[in-house]
Structures are given as structure tokens and as C-alpha cells.
Design an enzyme around this catalytic site. Sequence first.
Site, PDB file in Angstrom:
ATOM      1  N   HIS A  99       0.888  -1.178   0.000  1.00 58.78           N
ATOM      2  CA  HIS A  99       0.000   0.000   0.000  1.00 58.78           C
ATOM      3  C   HIS A  99       0.918   1.218   0.000  1.00 58.78           C
ATOM      4  O   HIS A  99       2.015   1.168   0.576  1.00 58.78           O
ATOM      5  CB  HIS A  99      -0.829   0.117   1.278  1.00 58.78           C
ATOM      6  CG  HIS A  99      -1.714  -1.045   1.602  1.00 58.78           C
ATOM      7  ND1 HIS A  99      -1.254  -2.176   2.200  1.00 58.78           N
ATOM      8  CD2 HIS A  99      -3.053  -1.203   1.445  1.00 58.78           C
ATOM      9  CE1 HIS A  99      -2.265  -3.010   2.391  1.00 58.78           C
ATOM     10  NE2 HIS A  99      -3.370  -2.452   1.938  1.00 58.78           N
ATOM     11  N   ASP A 102       2.459   2.026   3.316  1.00 57.51           N
ATOM     12  CA  ASP A 102       3.409   1.051   3.884  1.00 57.51           C
ATOM     13  C   ASP A 102       4.841   1.470   3.602  1.00 57.51           C
ATOM     14  O   ASP A 102       5.741   1.182   4.384  1.00 57.51           O
ATOM     15  CB  ASP A 102       3.252  -0.351   3.252  1.00 57.51           C
ATOM     16  CG  ASP A 102       1.857  -0.893   3.350  1.00 57.51           C
ATOM     17  OD1 ASP A 102       1.144  -0.522   4.285  1.00 57.51           O
ATOM     18  OD2 ASP A 102       1.490  -1.709   2.464  1.00 57.51           O
ATOM     19  N   GLU A 230     -10.743  -6.840  -4.466  1.00 58.98           N
ATOM     20  CA  GLU A 230     -10.546  -7.850  -3.408  1.00 58.98           C
ATOM     21  C   GLU A 230     -11.767  -7.879  -2.499  1.00 58.98           C
ATOM     22  O   GLU A 230     -11.970  -6.975  -1.689  1.00 58.98           O
ATOM     23  CB  GLU A 230      -9.287  -7.527  -2.612  1.00 58.98           C
ATOM     24  CG  GLU A 230      -9.002  -8.569  -1.537  1.00 58.98           C
ATOM     25  CD  GLU A 230      -7.728  -8.293  -0.758  1.00 58.98           C
ATOM     26  OE1 GLU A 230      -6.743  -7.794  -1.345  1.00 58.98           O
ATOM     27  OE2 GLU A 230      -7.712  -8.577   0.448  1.00 58.98           O
ATOM     28  N   ASP A 294      -4.666 -13.738  -2.329  1.00 64.35           N
ATOM     29  CA  ASP A 294      -3.989 -13.405  -1.081  1.00 64.35           C
ATOM     30  C   ASP A 294      -3.965 -14.676  -0.250  1.00 64.35           C
ATOM     31  O   ASP A 294      -4.989 -15.113   0.298  1.00 64.35           O
ATOM     32  CB  ASP A 294      -4.691 -12.249  -0.351  1.00 64.35           C
ATOM     33  CG  ASP A 294      -4.143 -10.897  -0.800  1.00 64.35           C
ATOM     34  OD1 ASP A 294      -3.320 -10.859  -1.737  1.00 64.35           O
ATOM     35  OD2 ASP A 294      -4.528  -9.870  -0.196  1.00 64.35           O
ATOM     36  N   ASP A 307      -5.353 -13.308   9.375  1.00 60.81           N
ATOM     37  CA  ASP A 307      -4.225 -13.246   8.431  1.00 60.81           C
ATOM     38  C   ASP A 307      -3.049 -14.143   8.835  1.00 60.81           C
ATOM     39  O   ASP A 307      -1.908 -13.677   8.942  1.00 60.81           O
ATOM     40  CB  ASP A 307      -3.721 -11.796   8.275  1.00 60.81           C
ATOM     41  CG  ASP A 307      -4.638 -10.949   7.402  1.00 60.81           C
ATOM     42  OD1 ASP A 307      -5.533 -11.496   6.739  1.00 60.81           O
ATOM     43  OD2 ASP A 307      -4.439  -9.706   7.388  1.00 60.81           O
TER      44      ASP A 307
END
Length: 440
Positions: A99, A102, A230, A294, A307
Site C-alpha cells: 500500500h 506502507d 478484493e 492473497d 491473516d
Amino acid sequence: MTYFDSVSTIQYEGPTSKNALAFKFYNPKEKIGDRTMEEWLRFGVAYWHTFTFDGTDPFGQGNMVRQWNHLKGMDLAKARVEAAFEFFEKLNVPFFCFHDVDIAPEGETLKETNENLDIIVTMIEEYMKTSKTKLLWNTANMFSHPRFVHGAATSCNADVFAYSAAKVKKGLEVAKRLGAENYVFWGGREGYESLLNTDMGLEQDNLAKFFHMAVDYAKEIGFNGQFLIEPKPKEPTKHQYDFDVATGLAFLQKYNLEDYFKFNIEANHATLAGHTFEHELRVARINGMLGSVDANQGDPLLGWDTDEFPTDLYSTTLAMYEIIKNGGLGQGGLNFDAKVRRGSFEAEDLFRAHIAGMDSFAVGLVVAHKLIEDKVLDNFIEKRYSSFTNGIGREITEGTTDFHKLEQHALQLTEIKNESGRVEEIRAIINQYLLTAFAK
Ligand code: XLS
Ligand code: CA
Ligand code: CA
């Protein structure tokens, strides 16, 4: 400066290796069918989980032990880029994803934010000249900053819509500069908390306009990467507009966007939507919309987006089954949108976790490929639907019958015979394949 001195390049050592910092199953150059493992799997590292996040959770402060922890601002951002490319090289991973926020800190103004971004993107561009690691996708974070409290392209505030457009415009320029293979739209806060204060129709119309403008701008600057949506059903909002693949597809079709987008399917988002990972992959595949993945996993005992690194071989096998049946992921890949657990705070854990994920998908690839080669599921399915290959069944699939003819057929039937679906037998066969695929 180096950041992972205790780790050297990760090598393939085979299934019996006891070395934690070696691949047991992922052997990049090994051929599975017509492609190498590396070509099938197209692994990516998620910059945010690996280099940006520090382990902070709603109950505790950051606890990850990282060589860059003492730095701040742009110095921190630069150190992370150095660390990232050292990590990519040692892991021998072909792709990464990020991103905007990030990689570079946000400034006081959008202009300042873009300037910070330009400096870091230039640095990344330099590294990419010699690195083998390419950009799978980038995206804009339009959910963390307080300005996105009511959403981005679905905000009730037109200024926020404009600000979001500016972020995606910049993101597409960065994607073009770095040769990104895809550009991702995850609707972080594109949803609602309560219908009592929400104009759902307007919000969705606006979101579609936003996507059309993004398509137009990509064309204008000659960015040819694949656009990906997504899906995620909830979190952070109670109801996200891109709930799952089927919902996303209906949205794209309604607004004439289906030719410009595919889906980036996250395992943990699938399970949050009440689906299996393979269900979401299948819905995308049969509609020609499977773009990228992902690769992570949730925890069935926790109802949120945990995650985790993927280690469930049953799931990786069924996922790879869909991916092979899709003819691979094209310009997509398997991005580890996964974070080490809070207890796994050592820098080396970043390698251990990625190795676990890469090995798990390599096993999934090998087993799924064997299942397909031996036509295990295909034979069951072919037989199960054989009534549609001749007689009245064939007329149904060819569209040459109607209710009159079907009624005539039904009236003649003296007995309707069904056969067992034999799902337990199939599951037992899959277990057999899993347990024997690497047996010597
Ligand atoms: C969050 C999402 C996010 C996207 C990219 O749940 O997984 O990280 O992948 O914005
Ligand atoms: Ca994701
Ligand atoms: Ca997620």
C-alpha cells in the site's frame, strides 16, 4: 547496512531436511506438468505485514524485534526498503506487494505525502534494476487515516471522494513506474455501519464512477496491469459492498465494469463470508474472473481477519486445484497477506513463516496436479452428470427442449433412480494422495 545477518539464501533441501531455514517441498525449478513450481506459484511478500507492522494489537503495543525499530520518518522508510530487498533476495521470492502508506510516511499535505512517496519509489526503482523481485501489485490505503472514517469512494463527503481519486491516480502512476503486474482495490471502508444514515444507492453509483475514472486514467497513462477487486464481507465496516466474489461480480456487471476487472481472492476473507477458500476461487474461475490470490488462512475459532500464514495442506491442495484448472494465475500470484503471530517476534520468524507458507502451497500444487492428472475428481464428476450427455439431458444442455417436452418425459417415467454422491470416499482418496505424494 544488512538486517537479516543470521540468515543466508534459503535453499531447497527436500522433505527430510531438519533445517528450519530451508525449503522442504518448494523447489523453484522443479517441473510440475508443463511449468516449474516458481512459474505456477508466483509467490509474493506483503510489505505491510513483513516490514511495516510492528505487532500492535488492540490490547498491546508493538513487540516485533526489528533492526529498524530505532528509526523514524523517512529514515525508517528507507531502512525498510533496504531490509525488504535483502529479504526478497534471501527468500528468492519473485514478487512483492504494498500500500502507498506502507512504503512512505504521510506528510502534512497530500503534496508532501506524494513527495515522500516519490523519494521511496525512486529508491525501490533503483533496487528493482538489479533485483529479480517484481511488483505483483500496489494499492492505496484509504482506510487508516481519520479522513476515511465514512469510507473513500463511498464516503458521504465529496471532498473525501476527490482525495481518494488523487491517491489512486498517484497509485496508478507508481504502478506504471514500477511495472506492477496488477493494481488492487480493496474497499477498506467501502460499506456501511447502519442503513439509518446511509444512501446505499448513491454510494454504490459513486463507487462505480470511481472505478470507471480509474480505468480511464490507466488507459490515459498507458498502465496495462490488471485491475483487481478484493472482496471482503465485513471488518472494518459491518457490511462491505464487495462482500464476496458473487456480489462483486454482480456489481461489476451492473455498472459495465466486468471487462476491466478480475478478483484478488483472499482465503481469510472467503471464510469470513461463510465460504470456503476454494468456493471463492471456483466462482471466480467459472466466470473467467480469477485474477490473483492473497494466500493466508483464518482461524475457525476466531471470527475476524487473523491473516495467518497458510499451513493447512487440505486447503492449499483444493486452492491449487482451482488454480491449475484455471490454467494458472496469469499475471496474478500468491501474495502472503499474512502476519507472524505476536508470539513470533524474532526477525528470523519472518523467514520461518514464509517458508511454511511456500512449502504448504508447493505441497498443494503437487497433490492437486496429481489429482488432476489421474482425473480423480473429473471421473467422479463426469459419471455423476452423465445423464446430461444424451437423451433428455442433452436436450436440456443444448437448449432444445421446453416445459411441454419435459412434462412428456416426466409422465413416462416409472421410476427415478439417483446414485450416491460418495463424498466420504472422495475425501478418503484425497487423504491418500496427500499422504503418499512425497512418500519414497
Ligand atoms: C485487509 C486486506 C488488505 C488488502 C489490500 O483485510 O486484506 O490488506 O489485501 O488493501
Ligand atoms: Ca488481502
Ligand atoms: Ca485480510
